[in-house]
Scaffold this motif. Sequence first.
Motif, PDB file in Angstrom:
ATOM      1  N   GLN A 104      49.060  49.689 106.690  1.00 29.09           N
ATOM      2  CA  GLN A 104      49.672  48.495 107.287  1.00 29.09           C
ATOM      3  C   GLN A 104      50.775  48.902 108.262  1.00 29.09           C
ATOM      4  O   GLN A 104      51.474  49.887 108.041  1.00 29.09           O
ATOM      5  CB  GLN A 104      50.269  47.590 106.195  1.00 29.09           C
ATOM      6  N   LEU A 105      50.906  48.116 109.342  1.00 29.74           N
ATOM      7  CA  LEU A 105      51.845  48.474 110.406  1.00 29.74           C
ATOM      8  C   LEU A 105      53.063  47.557 110.477  1.00 29.74           C
ATOM      9  O   LEU A 105      54.059  47.901 111.096  1.00 29.74           O
ATOM     10  CB  LEU A 105      51.133  48.425 111.771  1.00 29.74           C
ATOM     11  N   ILE A 106      52.964  46.387 109.864  1.00 37.89           N
ATOM     12  CA  ILE A 106      54.046  45.418 110.053  1.00 37.89           C
ATOM     13  C   ILE A 106      54.199  44.575 108.788  1.00 37.89           C
ATOM     14  O   ILE A 106      53.228  44.330 108.079  1.00 37.89           O
ATOM     15  CB  ILE A 106      53.751  44.517 111.287  1.00 37.89           C
ATOM     16  N   THR A 107      55.426  44.181 108.517  1.00 39.41           N
ATOM     17  CA  THR A 107      55.708  43.379 107.326  1.00 39.41           C
ATOM     18  C   THR A 107      56.551  42.167 107.719  1.00 39.41           C
ATOM     19  O   THR A 107      57.496  42.288 108.495  1.00 39.41           O
ATOM     20  CB  THR A 107      56.482  44.218 106.282  1.00 39.41           C
ATOM     21  N   PHE A 108      56.172  41.010 107.179  1.00 44.15           N
ATOM     22  CA  PHE A 108      56.959  39.796 107.386  1.00 44.15           C
ATOM     23  C   PHE A 108      57.355  39.228 106.030  1.00 44.15           C
ATOM     24  O   PHE A 108      56.662  39.418 105.027  1.00 44.15           O
ATOM     25  CB  PHE A 108      56.159  38.740 108.160  1.00 44.15           C
ATOM     26  N   ALA A 109      58.464  38.524 106.017  1.00 44.31           N
ATOM     27  CA  ALA A 109      58.879  37.816 104.808  1.00 44.31           C
ATOM     28  C   ALA A 109      58.314  36.402 104.860  1.00 44.31           C
ATOM     29  O   ALA A 109      58.252  35.784 105.928  1.00 44.31           O
ATOM     30  CB  ALA A 109      60.398  37.784 104.722  1.00 44.31           C
ATOM     31  N   LEU A 110      57.869  35.905 103.710  1.00 41.28           N
ATOM     32  CA  LEU A 110      57.337  34.551 103.612  1.00 41.28           C
ATOM     33  C   LEU A 110      58.305  33.695 102.814  1.00 41.28           C
ATOM     34  O   LEU A 110      58.860  34.147 101.814  1.00 41.28           O
ATOM     35  CB  LEU A 110      55.976  34.540 102.906  1.00 41.28           C
ATOM     36  N   ALA A 111      58.469  32.470 103.260  1.00 43.40           N
ATOM     37  CA  ALA A 111      59.335  31.546 102.520  1.00 43.40           C
ATOM     38  C   ALA A 111      58.671  30.179 102.515  1.00 43.40           C
ATOM     39  O   ALA A 111      57.938  29.829 103.446  1.00 43.40           O
ATOM     40  CB  ALA A 111      60.711  31.462 103.178  1.00 43.40           C
ATOM     41  N   PRO A 112      58.900  29.390 101.481  1.00 46.24           N
ATOM     42  CA  PRO A 112      58.348  28.031 101.471  1.00 46.24           C
ATOM     43  C   PRO A 112      59.197  27.113 102.346  1.00 46.24           C
ATOM     44  O   PRO A 112      60.395  27.327 102.505  1.00 46.24           O
ATOM     45  CB  PRO A 112      58.459  27.631  99.993  1.00 46.24           C
ATOM     46  N   ALA A 113      58.559  26.104 102.927  1.00 51.92           N
ATOM     47  CA  ALA A 113      59.312  25.123 103.711  1.00 51.92           C
ATOM     48  C   ALA A 113      60.267  24.354 102.799  1.00 51.92           C
ATOM     49  O   ALA A 113      61.366  23.981 103.203  1.00 51.92           O
ATOM     50  CB  ALA A 113      58.355  24.174 104.420  1.00 51.92           C
ATOM     51  N   GLU A 114      59.835  24.129 101.563  1.00 53.32           N
ATOM     52  CA  GLU A 114      60.684  23.451 100.573  1.00 53.32           C
ATOM     53  C   GLU A 114      61.155  24.459  99.541  1.00 53.32           C
ATOM     54  O   GLU A 114      60.335  25.170  98.950  1.00 53.32           O
ATOM     55  CB  GLU A 114      59.890  22.345  99.856  1.00 53.32           C
ATOM     56  N   LYS A 115      62.450  24.535  99.320  1.00 58.71           N
ATOM     57  CA  LYS A 115      62.976  25.483  98.348  1.00 58.71           C
ATOM     58  C   LYS A 115      62.417  25.170  96.956  1.00 58.71           C
ATOM     59  O   LYS A 115      62.269  24.009  96.583  1.00 58.71           O
ATOM     60  CB  LYS A 115      64.504  25.421  98.324  1.00 58.71           C
ATOM     61  N   GLY A 116      62.078  26.222  96.225  1.00 59.05           N
ATOM     62  CA  GLY A 116      61.511  26.033  94.895  1.00 59.05           C
ATOM     63  C   GLY A 116      60.002  26.184  94.859  1.00 59.05           C
ATOM     64  O   GLY A 116      59.394  26.231  93.792  1.00 59.05           O
ATOM     65  N   ASP A 117      59.376  26.250  96.062  1.00 59.54           N
ATOM     66  CA  ASP A 117      57.912  26.399  96.118  1.00 59.54           C
ATOM     67  C   ASP A 117      57.482  27.851  96.298  1.00 59.54           C
ATOM     68  O   ASP A 117      56.371  28.126  96.757  1.00 59.54           O
ATOM     69  CB  ASP A 117      57.335  25.560  97.277  1.00 59.54           C
ATOM     70  N   GLU A 118      58.366  28.789  95.963  1.00 58.48           N
ATOM     71  CA  GLU A 118      58.052  30.222  96.177  1.00 58.48           C
ATOM     72  C   GLU A 118      56.770  30.633  95.454  1.00 58.48           C
ATOM     73  O   GLU A 118      55.936  31.349  96.019  1.00 58.48           O
ATOM     74  CB  GLU A 118      59.218  31.103  95.692  1.00 58.48           C
ATOM     75  N   ASP A 119      56.602  30.183  94.217  1.00 60.05           N
ATOM     76  CA  ASP A 119      55.420  30.578  93.444  1.00 60.05           C
ATOM     77  C   ASP A 119      54.136  30.034  94.075  1.00 60.05           C
ATOM     78  O   ASP A 119      53.096  30.686  94.059  1.00 60.05           O
ATOM     79  CB  ASP A 119      55.536  30.107  91.991  1.00 60.05           C
ATOM     80  N   LYS A 120      54.213  28.851  94.644  1.00 59.89           N
ATOM     81  CA  LYS A 120      53.050  28.252  95.308  1.00 59.89           C
ATOM     82  C   LYS A 120      52.654  29.073  96.538  1.00 59.89           C
ATOM     83  O   LYS A 120      51.470  29.312  96.783  1.00 59.89           O
ATOM     84  CB  LYS A 120      53.369  26.807  95.709  1.00 59.89           C
ATOM     85  N   VAL A 121      53.660  29.507  97.306  1.00 60.70           N
ATOM     86  CA  VAL A 121      53.406  30.351  98.484  1.00 60.70           C
ATOM     87  C   VAL A 121      52.764  31.663  98.058  1.00 60.70           C
ATOM     88  O   VAL A 121      51.763  32.107  98.629  1.00 60.70           O
ATOM     89  CB  VAL A 121      54.726  30.614  99.252  1.00 60.70           C
ATOM     90  N   TYR A 122      53.345  32.274  97.033  1.00 62.18           N
ATOM     91  CA  TYR A 122      52.833  33.570  96.561  1.00 62.18           C
ATOM     92  C   TYR A 122      51.382  33.427  96.100  1.00 62.18           C
ATOM     93  O   TYR A 122      50.513  34.239  96.452  1.00 62.18           O
ATOM     94  CB  TYR A 122      53.707  34.087  95.413  1.00 62.18           C
TER      95      TYR A 122
END
Length: 687
Positions: free
Chosen positions: A395-413
Motif C-alpha cells: 500500500q502507498l497511501i493511508t487516510f483516516a476515516l471518521a463518521p459524519a455523526e460522532k458515535g458511528d465509528e463502529d458502523k464506519v469500521y
Amino acid sequence: MSDLNKQRTYALVGHGGSGKTTVAEMMLLNAGVINRLGKVEEGTTALDYEPEEIKRRGSTQPGFANFKWNKNQHFLIDTPGDSNFAGDLNYMLTAADGVVLVIDAVDGVKPLTRKIWASMQEAGRPAMVVINKMDRDRAEFDSAFDSIAEGLGARPALLYYPIGSRENFKGVVDMLSGKALMFDDQGGVTEGEIPGDIADTVESMREAMVENIAESDEALMEKYFEEGELTPDEVLQGLKAGVMAGELVPVVISAALENKGGQMILDTIQNLMPSPLDHAPWQGEDGEVESSPDAPLSCFVFKTLADPFAGQLTVVRVLSGTLKADSSLKNTSNGEKERVGQLLLMQGKEQTPTKDPMGPGSIVTLAKLKSTHTGNTLCDEKGGFVLAKPPVSPQLITFALAPAEKGDEDKVYAAVAKLLDEDVTLTLSRDEESGDILLSGMGQNHIEISVEKARRRYKADIVLKTPKVPYRETFRSPAKEIQGRHKKQSGGRGQFGDCWIHIDPMQHGAGYEFADQIVGGAIPRQYIPAVDKGIQEAAARGVLAGYPVIDFKATCYDGSYHNVDSSEMAFKIAGSIAFKKAAEKAQMALLEPVMLVTVAVPDSFMGDIIGDLSSRRGKVLGSDSTAGVTEIKAHVPMAEMLRYAPDLNAMTGGQGTFFMEFAQYEECPPNVTEQVIADNKRTAEAE
C-alpha cells in the motif's frame, strides 16, 4: 467439457489509457457475445458496470467473460490498468494461462507497462502484445513497436504490419501468409493487394521476424543460416515453441474503437497462447498437482465480488480435476467445508448457470460460500493441496476515516471491513495513538472509490481525513539527578513515593531502556517496576506536541519510601513526575518519519521529479536509467508525501509510478517543529 487442448484462459493487461477494455469489447463483439461496440466514455461497455467505473470512465475491478471462438472455449480476465486498482494483478496472472499485453500506438511502453511486464515475467506466463489505437492522431507504429524490445527487453515477432495509420489505417499485412487484409467500415476483412510503398519494409520486417523465430530453436537456426529460409510450417512451429518458452512475443495491431483487428487478436490467441494442459504442475505449500482433468479437484479463489442480488460471489480458477454443481468441497486453507450449488459463468455483470462440469482453466463463479476468502484453495473432500498466495503490491497511501455523526465509528469500521474480502489491496486498522480508523491502499483514487462503495452499498456516512503523521519526540541532551516525589496526606492512609533518576539520550532506533541501580533498599524491590511504568506512561504522552518519546535510557539510582504510605501507585506517579521534570530540564527534539521513495518516470521528467522531491525536503540518493525510464531513489519526510500520488500524475501526465517504505526517524527542522506544536495545540483546544 470443452476440448482442453483448444481452450484458452488469459488475462488482458496494460497501462491505464491503452484502450484495454475497448479491446475486450471488440473481442466480445467479434465473438458474437454483444451486438454493438460499447464505449468507456459513455459507460456502455460490457465489462465496466460498477457505478464507480461508469462515473470515472475506467475499470476499478477485473471484468470476466467467456465465449466461443471458432467453436473453442475462451475465458477472458480484463484487469484494471490504473495502478490504483491493479495491486492484485498477481492474483489475476495466477488464474491465467497466457497474457495479452495492450500498449498504444501513441505512447508505446510506459513505466507502468514495465512494472506489469515484470509481474508477467515473474509469473512465467507466455505473452503476446497488441499495439492498439492505430487510428489515433499521434499514432506512431514504428516507435511503439521498437519500445517493446527497448523498454521491455522482449524479442517481438511482428505478425501483422499496418497498411496506413491514423485516419488512414485501413488494413494489415499478414506476415505469415504474406496476404494483405483490408478493413471495411464495420471492421470486416477482405483480401487485397500489398501497397507498393510498403512492400520493401514488409519484406525486411518479415525477415527480422523469421530470424527472431529461428534464433529461438537451434535446429531451425542451423537450417535458416544454411538455406536462408524456413517453410511456413517451420515458421509456425518455431513461433509456437518460442512463445511457450517465453522467448518470443507475438505482436498484433488494432484500432479497437473502429473494430479493426479483433479477429487477428482472437486468431493469435487461439493459435499461439497455451491451453490449460500446457501448464506446468501447480506448486503448493506442500506438494504439487497436475493441470489435468484426471487429477484430484483443486480450485484457486482469485477474486471475490459483491453482487446486490446474489450477495458474495467467489471467482475461482479450476487448477486440476473437474468441478461439478451440487458438490461438497473442502477449503484447504482453513479446513472449513463448503457446499457448492450452481456453477455460474460470468459475462460482465451477468451470471449464467451451467450444468456442464468445468475442467482445468475454467473461470467459475460460486455463490454464497460461508468461510471462503480471496487467496484460499478449494479441493474435493479428501484433498489437501494449498496453493501459496501470490504477493500483493504494498500500500502507498493511508487516510483516516471518521463518521459524519460522532458515535458511528463502529458502523464506519464495519462497512469498510466488508470491502476487504473483495479487495485484497486494502488494509484497515486503528491507530492506537490517535484512535483514528486508518484505511491504506494503492493511491488516493483507490481510497476515495473504496469509500464511495462503502457509502453506496452499506449506507455509511464516511468522512475522509488526511491521517496524522506519527511524529516522535526524543531527548537531545541528558538530564541528571532528577527527583520525582509524590506525597499526599488527607486523613487515613496517605500516598508516598520518592525516586531519583538520570535520563540519557540513545541513538535513533535504540528504543527505551530502564536501568535499576538502587542499592541498600532505598526503594523496595516491589516498587521499582512501578517507577519504570510511570516513566513509560508519561513518555507515551510526550511533552512537546503529545507524541511518544523514544530512544532514551532512564536510570533509577536512589529514592525513599514510607512503611505505611508507599504503594505501587505512589511510585508510578513519582516516576511520571520525574520524567516530566527531566523533559523540562533537558533539550527535547521532534522526530519525523522519513520514507525511502522510489519513483519511475520517463527520462524527460527526471529533472522535474528531482526538483520536486528536493522541494519536499527530500534527499536524492541516486538515479538509474534503463530503456528511457529513470528510477529515482530518495529519502523524503512522510509529511511531504501524503498526497504525492495525484501530484506525480499531474507532473507526468499519468506516466510516473512510485512506491515508498519507512526508512528511519530524523530530527525535524525548527520551522516544522514549531508548526507541528502549534497545530497540536489548536487541535487540543478544539477538542
